[in-house]
Design an enzyme around this catalytic site. Structure first.
Site, PDB file in Angstrom:
ATOM      1  N   LYS A 104       0.840  -1.197   0.000  1.00 32.67           N
ATOM      2  CA  LYS A 104       0.000   0.000   0.000  1.00 32.67           C
ATOM      3  C   LYS A 104       0.877   1.250   0.000  1.00 32.67           C
ATOM      4  O   LYS A 104       0.738   2.125  -0.829  1.00 32.67           O
ATOM      5  CB  LYS A 104      -0.904  -0.011   1.230  1.00 32.67           C
ATOM      6  CG  LYS A 104      -2.044   0.998   1.140  1.00 32.67           C
ATOM      7  CD  LYS A 104      -2.807   1.150   2.442  1.00 32.67           C
ATOM      8  CE  LYS A 104      -3.948   0.154   2.574  1.00 32.67           C
ATOM      9  NZ  LYS A 104      -4.762   0.385   3.776  1.00 32.67           N
TER      10      LYS A 104
ATOM     11  N   HIS B 215      -3.737 -38.213  10.159  1.00 35.20           N
ATOM     12  CA  HIS B 215      -2.517 -38.964  10.458  1.00 35.20           C
ATOM     13  C   HIS B 215      -1.536 -38.114  11.238  1.00 35.20           C
ATOM     14  O   HIS B 215      -0.365 -38.435  11.326  1.00 35.20           O
ATOM     15  CB  HIS B 215      -1.875 -39.453   9.163  1.00 35.20           C
ATOM     16  CG  HIS B 215      -2.743 -40.441   8.443  1.00 35.20           C
ATOM     17  ND1 HIS B 215      -2.654 -41.798   8.630  1.00 35.20           N
ATOM     18  CD2 HIS B 215      -3.775 -40.261   7.587  1.00 35.20           C
ATOM     19  CE1 HIS B 215      -3.572 -42.412   7.890  1.00 35.20           C
ATOM     20  NE2 HIS B 215      -4.266 -41.496   7.253  1.00 35.20           N
TER      21      HIS B 215
ATOM     22  N   GLY C 250      -5.280  -4.925   5.199  1.00 40.96           N
ATOM     23  CA  GLY C 250      -4.446  -5.919   4.527  1.00 40.96           C
ATOM     24  C   GLY C 250      -5.074  -7.303   4.513  1.00 40.96           C
ATOM     25  O   GLY C 250      -5.195  -7.940   3.458  1.00 40.96           O
ATOM     26  N   ARG C 251      -5.522  -7.771   5.671  1.00 37.85           N
ATOM     27  CA  ARG C 251      -6.039  -9.145   5.742  1.00 37.85           C
ATOM     28  C   ARG C 251      -7.421  -9.277   5.105  1.00 37.85           C
ATOM     29  O   ARG C 251      -7.940 -10.377   4.962  1.00 37.85           O
ATOM     30  CB  ARG C 251      -6.044  -9.633   7.190  1.00 37.85           C
ATOM     31  CG  ARG C 251      -6.794  -8.744   8.165  1.00 37.85           C
ATOM     32  CD  ARG C 251      -6.496  -9.161   9.601  1.00 37.85           C
ATOM     33  NE  ARG C 251      -7.127  -8.306  10.596  1.00 37.85           N
ATOM     34  CZ  ARG C 251      -6.602  -7.172  11.052  1.00 37.85           C
ATOM     35  NH1 ARG C 251      -5.446  -6.744  10.585  1.00 37.85           N
ATOM     36  NH2 ARG C 251      -7.225  -6.458  11.975  1.00 37.85           N
TER      37      ARG C 251
ATOM     38  N   LYS D 276       8.604  -4.923  15.033  1.00 36.46           N
ATOM     39  CA  LYS D 276       9.155  -4.228  13.866  1.00 36.46           C
ATOM     40  C   LYS D 276      10.135  -3.153  14.303  1.00 36.46           C
ATOM     41  O   LYS D 276      11.199  -2.985  13.717  1.00 36.46           O
ATOM     42  CB  LYS D 276       8.028  -3.515  13.096  1.00 36.46           C
ATOM     43  CG  LYS D 276       7.303  -4.342  12.085  1.00 36.46           C
ATOM     44  CD  LYS D 276       6.472  -3.385  11.201  1.00 36.46           C
ATOM     45  CE  LYS D 276       5.135  -3.990  10.855  1.00 36.46           C
ATOM     46  NZ  LYS D 276       4.218  -3.063  10.198  1.00 36.46           N
TER      47      LYS D 276
ATOM     48  N   GLU E  64      -5.156 -11.967  13.771  1.00 33.96           N
ATOM     49  CA  GLU E  64      -4.742 -10.564  13.712  1.00 33.96           C
ATOM     50  C   GLU E  64      -5.936  -9.656  14.032  1.00 33.96           C
ATOM     51  O   GLU E  64      -5.776  -8.564  14.554  1.00 33.96           O
ATOM     52  CB  GLU E  64      -4.157 -10.225  12.326  1.00 33.96           C
ATOM     53  CG  GLU E  64      -3.310  -8.966  12.326  1.00 33.96           C
ATOM     54  CD  GLU E  64      -2.500  -8.775  11.040  1.00 33.96           C
ATOM     55  OE1 GLU E  64      -1.297  -9.041  11.061  1.00 33.96           O
ATOM     56  OE2 GLU E  64      -3.074  -8.370  10.020  1.00 33.96           O
TER      57      GLU E  64
ATOM     58  N   GLU F 107       9.977  -5.966   3.977  1.00 38.01           N
ATOM     59  CA  GLU F 107      10.235  -7.257   3.322  1.00 38.01           C
ATOM     60  C   GLU F 107       9.921  -7.175   1.830  1.00 38.01           C
ATOM     61  O   GLU F 107      10.698  -7.617   0.978  1.00 38.01           O
ATOM     62  CB  GLU F 107       9.365  -8.363   3.938  1.00 38.01           C
ATOM     63  CG  GLU F 107       9.702  -8.735   5.371  1.00 38.01           C
ATOM     64  CD  GLU F 107       8.956  -7.884   6.384  1.00 38.01           C
ATOM     65  OE1 GLU F 107       8.411  -6.804   6.014  1.00 38.01           O
ATOM     66  OE2 GLU F 107       8.915  -8.292   7.566  1.00 38.01           O
TER      67      GLU F 107
HETATM   68  C1  LIG Z   1      -7.565   0.125  10.150  1.00 40.52           C
HETATM   69  O1  LIG Z   1      -6.661   1.191  10.008  1.00 40.52           O
HETATM   70  C2  LIG Z   1      -5.283   0.833   9.965  1.00 40.52           C
HETATM   71  C3  LIG Z   1      -4.449   2.091   9.839  1.00 40.52           C
HETATM   72  O2  LIG Z   1      -4.742   2.735   8.672  1.00 40.52           O
HETATM   73  C4  LIG Z   1      -4.997  -0.112   8.840  1.00 40.52           C
HETATM   74  O3  LIG Z   1      -3.653  -0.573   8.920  1.00 40.52           O
HETATM   75  C5  LIG Z   1      -5.930  -1.299   8.946  1.00 40.52           C
HETATM   76  O4  LIG Z   1      -5.705  -2.139   7.831  1.00 40.52           O
HETATM   77  C6  LIG Z   1      -7.375  -0.816   8.961  1.00 40.52           C
HETATM   78  N1  LIG Z   1      -8.255  -1.965   9.011  1.00 40.52           N
HETATM   79  C7  LIG Z   1      -9.214  -2.207   8.104  1.00 40.52           C
HETATM   80  C8  LIG Z   1      -9.944  -3.477   8.243  1.00 40.52           C
HETATM   81  O5  LIG Z   1      -9.469  -1.444   7.202  1.00 40.52           O
END
Ligand SMILES: *[C@@H]1O[C@H](CO)[C@@H](O)[C@H](O)[C@H]1NC(C)=O
Ligand SMILES: *[C@@H]1O[C@H](CO)[C@@H](O)[C@H](O)[C@H]1NC(C)=O
Ligand SMILES: *[C@@H]1O[C@H](CO)[C@@H](O)[C@H](O)[C@H]1NC(C)=O
Ligand SMILES: *[C@@H]1O[C@H](CO)[C@@H](O)[C@H](O)[C@H]1NC(C)=O
Ligand SMILES: *[C@@H]1O[C@H](CO)[C@@H](O)[C@H](O)[C@H]1NC(C)=O
Ligand SMILES: CC(=O)N[C@H]1CO[C@H](CO)[C@@H](O)[C@@H]1O
Length: 593
Positions: free
Chosen positions: A238, A416, A298-299, A541, A385, A244
């Protein structure tokens, strides 16, 4: 104010103090564990402890009420340690937690990522063109589709050979560099699509790889067997500063420019980023940067350009569009279905029940198909997370533990491995995920059943083995040697749930993803935490930058290790001394295997 309290009469003083505390409490928001419905559920655990699943399973009406179907997805949660009464108590808890309002706030683009003042709108990433979803006072859906259309056009050009590499060759291979959510989500979807007949046909000999870890070993593996002339690199970050990702991007830039010359970079590298300045500085044409937004975590980003670009390059946009449609179907269900028929809501409530009331902190995700082998690693990030938090959204330390420990493997491999512990050791609630029609059916002559039926026999058997167990009496009636009876006894009463999908194509993969995403949000909404920030990843970090500075100073200037505790000083010194013979000047040699 304080002076007035002191001057008040003792009784009045107490009343004022009580009032102030109460006001403070209201301002800080009430903890869910202080509500009547939470306490009601705590008390209810005693009743459930008197039951055993083998009895609960004989109540057909109960079981019937614990099965539901939406758009092809069949859910059976009758093997939960719950009664009809438990479910109604959980629904009351949902009301008290204002779950409906919280879901609406998410869909309405309110700043529910409150610690960072942001909306959480991954649902907008898969909205249809004609929907309106507002984020910060404007409809974000047109922006989403502008990027999707751009991805469609670009991926078409690469796939049909009208966009070629620096030496005029078609780019048949893609390496996508990204870490965390930019890695696990797209990898999960790619792995799931790989063996789907329609998707694999449209992939037609192309290759897609995902590079995440900053370990140079991974670089070596990812470029192994690929020719820079036919490779396109997608850099996903982003901010375009992720440590990394950027080191890996610089490494692959070196791989390309050392083979094809520096001017080749703009033909062989594109970006998914919002920082156009840094993209350009890096040598990528900003026209080949694909945007996403602050309201995409991100997730939760696999449905943005983060996942859609590499997946469209591999499978073509129409396949990926089906994936988005599947997720959209669950989004609409989650937003509008009444809670008692709402799959993500029910799953979220059951998770809260397990974790907070029954005291089962872990969950196993057990898909009976190899195509879902990356589901558990992806959900591990989304869940842990999001919900691994220690304070409420208002900053109050939680008097209970939130979050759950997620892990899993496809069946039958897991059988297994760790299933021994699940059957006779600790109680670990399990999600069994089965597929009706295999992506790759095989039926051999002379076999009793086809290969998929063989696999699915386990999917149907395991939940009952966990629920019913096996008693000493049963073993005795089978004439088991007495000294073996305790070892062969299964206590049973181990909860699980079963999700049955009609098939595993792009649409179903989208549904499955959205079910888990929303289930995790439900848990966070009930616990009253912020599921959308991740401050817990910061401390490590920042300590790593201190180490990086030290490594540089020691190697370049021979400085001794300082400012660390005794243990870290020892470890670092040993590391530096033992690696004194690694080259002290950079080389352009890339790892080779
Ligand atoms: C919430 O805000 C933080 C900081 O901008 C960002 O890193 C995070 O991904 C955001 N979460 C969502 C689910 O948008
Ligand atoms: C949060 O963001 C909104 C608009 O995006 C802004 O108006 C408001 O001042 C911000 N609040 C804080 C506390 O930063
Ligand atoms: C390749 O795709 C692009 C974008 O869709 C299109 O404009 C172009 O005509 C296509 N070229 C060929 C040779 O199919
Ligand atoms: C590329 O690297 C990732 C992690 O960084 C690794 O999981 C993957 O196996 C590697 N790909 C190949 C083809 O080796
Ligand atoms: C609760 O148990 C069910 C199965 O009984 C399982 O599917 C679900 O994932 C569990 N949740 C947690 C958080 O353990
Ligand atoms: C004595 C000393 O240097 N202690 C350090 C040990 O490591 C922590 C974490 O980096 C530091 O905060 C301490 O100052």
């Amino acid at each position: 104010m304080p002076r007035r309290i002191i001057s008040a009469k003792p009784k009045l003083r107490l009343i004022i103090i009580f009032f102030i505390i109460h006001l403070h409490h209201l301002q800080m928001g009430t903890l869910i564990s202080d509500t009547a419905s939470w306490k009601n559920l705590k008390d209810h655990v005693g009743e459930i402890d008197k039951t055993h699943l083998c009895d609960l399973m004989t109540d057909t009406d109960r079981c019937k009420s614990m099965m539901l179907e939406f758009d092809g997805i069949f859910l059976d949660y009758s093997r939960q340690r719950t009664t009809v009464d438990t479910m109604s108590k959980l629904l009351t808890l949902a009301k008290e937690a204002r779950l409906k309002q919280k879901i609406d706030s998410m869909f309405n683009g309110e700043h529910i990522n409150s610690t960072e003042n942001r909306s959480v709108l991954h649902v907008a990433l898969r909205a249809s063109k004609d929907t309106t979803i507002n984020g910060d006072g404007k409809n974000v859906v047109p922006d989403v589709w502008q990027v999707l259309d751009k991805i469609q056009e670009f991926s078409d050009k690469v796939r049909n050979g009208s966009w070629v590499g620096a030496t005029g060759k078609v780019l048949t291979n893609v390496i996508a560099i990204g870490i965390g959510g930019s890695f696990l989500g797209p990898l999960f979807v790619h792995t799931a699509l790989q063996t789907d007949p329609a998707a694999s046909k449209s992939a037609g000999g192309r290759q897609l790889r995902f590079l995440a870890n900053v370990d140079p070993v991974d670089v070596a593996r990812n470029i192994s067997g690929l020719n820079p002339e036919t490779t396109l690199v997608v850099v996903v970050s982003k901010t375009f500063t992720t440590a990394e990702t950027m080191l890996n991007a610089r490494t692959l830039r070196e791989w390309i420019s050392s083979a094809l010359g520096p001017q080749a970079v703009s033909k062989h590298m594109v970006a998914v980023s919002t920082n156009l300045k840094l993209v350009e500085k890096f040598g990528i044409d900003p026209n080949n940067a694909f945007a996403f937004w602050d309201w995409v975590g991100g997730r939760y980003s696999v449905c943005s350009a983060v996942g859609v670009l590499p997946l469209s390059l591999q499978y073509g946009f129409p396949v990926v569009e089906k994936f988005l449609e599947g997720a959209r179907s669950i989004d609409q269900h989650f937003h509008s279905a009444p809670f008692e028929n709402n799959i993500p809501v029910l799953l979220g409530l059951l998770s809260v029940w397990n974790v907070s009331f029954l005291g089962y902190p872990a969950r196993a995700i057990l898909p009976y198909t190899q195509a879902l082998e990356k589901l558990a690693p992806h959900i591990q990030q989304v869940s842990m997370e999001s919900n691994g938090k220690g304070v409420s959204i208002d900053g109050v330390r939680l008097p209970f533990e939130a979050g759950e420990i997620d892990f899993g493997e496809p069946g039958t491999n897991g059988q297994h491995s760790f299933y021994q512990l699940i059957h006779q050791g600790r109680v670990i609630p399990c999600d069994f995920i089965g597929i009706v029609k295999s992506q790759q059916p095989v039926y051999l002559r002379d076999e009793v059943v086809n290969n998929h039926d063989e696999l699915m026999s386990n999917f149907f058997a395991q939940p009952d083995a966990l629920a019913y167990g096996k008693t000493p009496e049963q073993l005795q009636s089978e004439n088991i040697a007495p000294h073996l009876v305790p070892h062969k006894t299964f206590t049973g009463n181990r909860p699980s749930l079963s999700l049955l999908l009609p098939s595993l194509d792009a649409y179903r993969i989208g549904q499955l993803l959205a079910i888990y995403e929303h289930r995790i949000a439900v848990e966070g909404f009930i616990w009253g935490i912020n599921s959308f920030d991740q401050w817990g990843v910061e401390l490590g970090k920042s300590l790593a930058s201190q180490v990086r500075r030290q490594l540089h100073a020691s190697r370049k200037k021979g400085e001794s290790v300082q400012g660390f505790n005794f243990s870290t000083t020892k470890l670092l010194t040993r590391y530096l001394e033992a690696s004194a013979d690694v080259p002290s000047e950079p080389t352009t040699l890339l790892p080779k295997i």
